[in-house]
Design a protein around this motif. Structure first.
Motif, short mmCIF file in Angstrom:
data_model
loop_
_atom_site.label_atom_id
_atom_site.label_comp_id
_atom_site.label_asym_id
_atom_site.label_seq_id
_atom_site.Cartn_x
_atom_site.Cartn_y
_atom_site.Cartn_z
N VAL A 142 -1.65 16.14 8.67
CA VAL A 142 -3.02 16.02 8.19
C VAL A 142 -3.13 16.70 6.84
N VAL A 143 -2.98 15.92 5.80
CA VAL A 143 -3.06 16.41 4.42
C VAL A 143 -3.82 15.36 3.63
N THR A 144 -4.65 15.79 2.70
CA THR A 144 -5.39 14.85 1.86
C THR A 144 -4.40 14.08 1.00
N THR A 145 -4.46 12.76 1.08
CA THR A 145 -3.54 11.91 0.35
C THR A 145 -4.26 11.13 -0.75
N THR A 146 -3.48 10.64 -1.70
CA THR A 146 -3.99 9.79 -2.77
C THR A 146 -3.49 8.38 -2.52
N LEU A 147 -4.41 7.40 -2.56
CA LEU A 147 -4.04 6.00 -2.37
C LEU A 147 -3.58 5.45 -3.70
N ASN A 148 -2.46 4.73 -3.68
CA ASN A 148 -1.86 4.21 -4.90
C ASN A 148 -1.28 2.83 -4.59
N ALA A 149 -1.10 2.00 -5.62
CA ALA A 149 -0.44 0.70 -5.49
C ALA A 149 -0.97 -0.07 -4.29
N THR A 150 -2.24 -0.42 -4.34
CA THR A 150 -2.84 -1.04 -3.17
C THR A 150 -3.22 -2.50 -3.41
N SER A 151 -2.79 -3.33 -2.51
CA SER A 151 -3.23 -4.71 -2.41
C SER A 151 -3.26 -4.99 -0.91
N GLY B 155 0.84 -1.19 0.00
CA GLY B 155 0.00 0.00 0.00
C GLY B 155 0.87 1.24 0.00
N GLU B 156 0.36 2.29 -0.61
CA GLU B 156 1.09 3.55 -0.68
C GLU B 156 0.08 4.68 -0.71
N ASN B 157 0.37 5.75 0.03
CA ASN B 157 -0.38 6.98 -0.17
C ASN B 157 0.62 8.12 -0.29
N TYR B 158 0.21 9.18 -0.96
CA TYR B 158 1.13 10.28 -1.21
C TYR B 158 0.37 11.59 -1.39
N PHE B 159 1.10 12.68 -1.32
CA PHE B 159 0.58 13.98 -1.73
C PHE B 159 1.73 14.80 -2.29
N PHE C 39 -4.57 -2.93 1.34
CA PHE C 39 -4.46 -1.67 2.07
C PHE C 39 -5.53 -0.71 1.59
N ASP C 40 -5.94 0.19 2.49
CA ASP C 40 -6.79 1.31 2.11
C ASP C 40 -6.33 2.54 2.88
N SER C 41 -7.02 3.64 2.66
CA SER C 41 -6.67 4.89 3.34
C SER C 41 -7.97 5.57 3.76
N PRO C 42 -8.52 5.17 4.93
CA PRO C 42 -9.84 5.65 5.33
C PRO C 42 -9.86 7.10 5.81
N SER C 43 -8.70 7.68 6.10
CA SER C 43 -8.65 9.09 6.49
C SER C 43 -7.33 9.68 6.01
N PRO C 44 -7.22 11.00 5.91
CA PRO C 44 -6.01 11.61 5.35
C PRO C 44 -4.73 11.14 6.04
N GLY C 45 -3.79 10.68 5.23
CA GLY C 45 -2.49 10.28 5.74
C GLY C 45 -2.42 8.91 6.37
N ARG C 46 -3.52 8.21 6.49
CA ARG C 46 -3.56 6.91 7.16
C ARG C 46 -3.46 5.80 6.12
N LEU C 47 -2.53 4.86 6.34
CA LEU C 47 -2.37 3.69 5.50
C LEU C 47 -2.72 2.47 6.34
N ARG C 48 -3.89 1.86 6.04
CA ARG C 48 -4.43 0.78 6.88
C ARG C 48 -4.36 -0.56 6.16
#
Length: 191
Positions: A63-72, A40-44, A74-83
């Protein structure tokens, strides 16, 4: 019984040939190789919003809005969180890179990944597990951009998450995290 003996025979052959991994797909078909790697990856990019520092030397969530990328798994339910949403508890190589500007001069900053953190109204961490691999930098002149990289081995179970945190260890001047990337990469899971 015949299917079970076939599966056992194929498994033993795979071990003998050095494949070492077997998996069953959705149709219950036996395969060789490896299971999909959880990643999983998120970025801004090009952020201009400050991370507000309220208390000196206290880790604060970026706390910045992130984009979820390359996910298997993983998700990103809130800004900056990689779950992690996978079912198997395992270790992950987690990391983050960040570009940071300080609004102050001669400011010492610390960046770290926090696992399962809880925050207060000021976005300051009040709970969670600070991971190893923290980075520390000194920003000489206000507005200078520094870059950091963090790497850590993190054991994650279903719904565990990591977030990027920053602290100002000199004063309460704010930071602008202009660009950042957070990722977690898991390994193959042997039978």
């Amino acid at each position: 019984m015949k299917k079970l003996l076939t599966i056992i025979g194929v498994w033993l052959a795979a071990l003998t040939l050095g494949f070492g991994y077997l998996y069953f797909d959705k149709e219950d078909m036996l395969g060789f190789g490896s299971m999909p790697v959880p990643i999983g990856e998120n970025y801004f990019e090009n952020n201009a919003v400050n991370t507000i520092i309220t208390t000196q030397s206290t880790l604060t969530k970026v706390v910045v809005t992130t984009t979820l990328n390359a996910t298997s798994s993983f998700d990103s339910p809130s800004p900056g969180r990689l779950r992690y949403t996978g079912l198997i508890t395992t270790y992950f190589h987690c990391g983050a890179t960040a570009s940071l500007k300080s609004l102050g001069t001669n400011t010492v900053t610390r960046q770290v990944l926090v696992k399962n953190g809880t925050i207060n109204a000021n976005n300051e961490y009040t709970g969670g597990i600070q991971q190893s691999g923290q980075m520390e930098h000194k920003v000489g002149t206000a507005g200078d951009v520094i870059s950091s990289a963090i790497h850590s081995m993190v054991r994650m179970a279903t719904n565990d998450y990591v977030e990027l945190a920053v602290s100002n260890d000199t004063d309460t001047n704010d930071f602008t995290i202009t660009n950042a990337n957070t990722f977690c990469l898991g390994g193959d899971i042997p039978l």
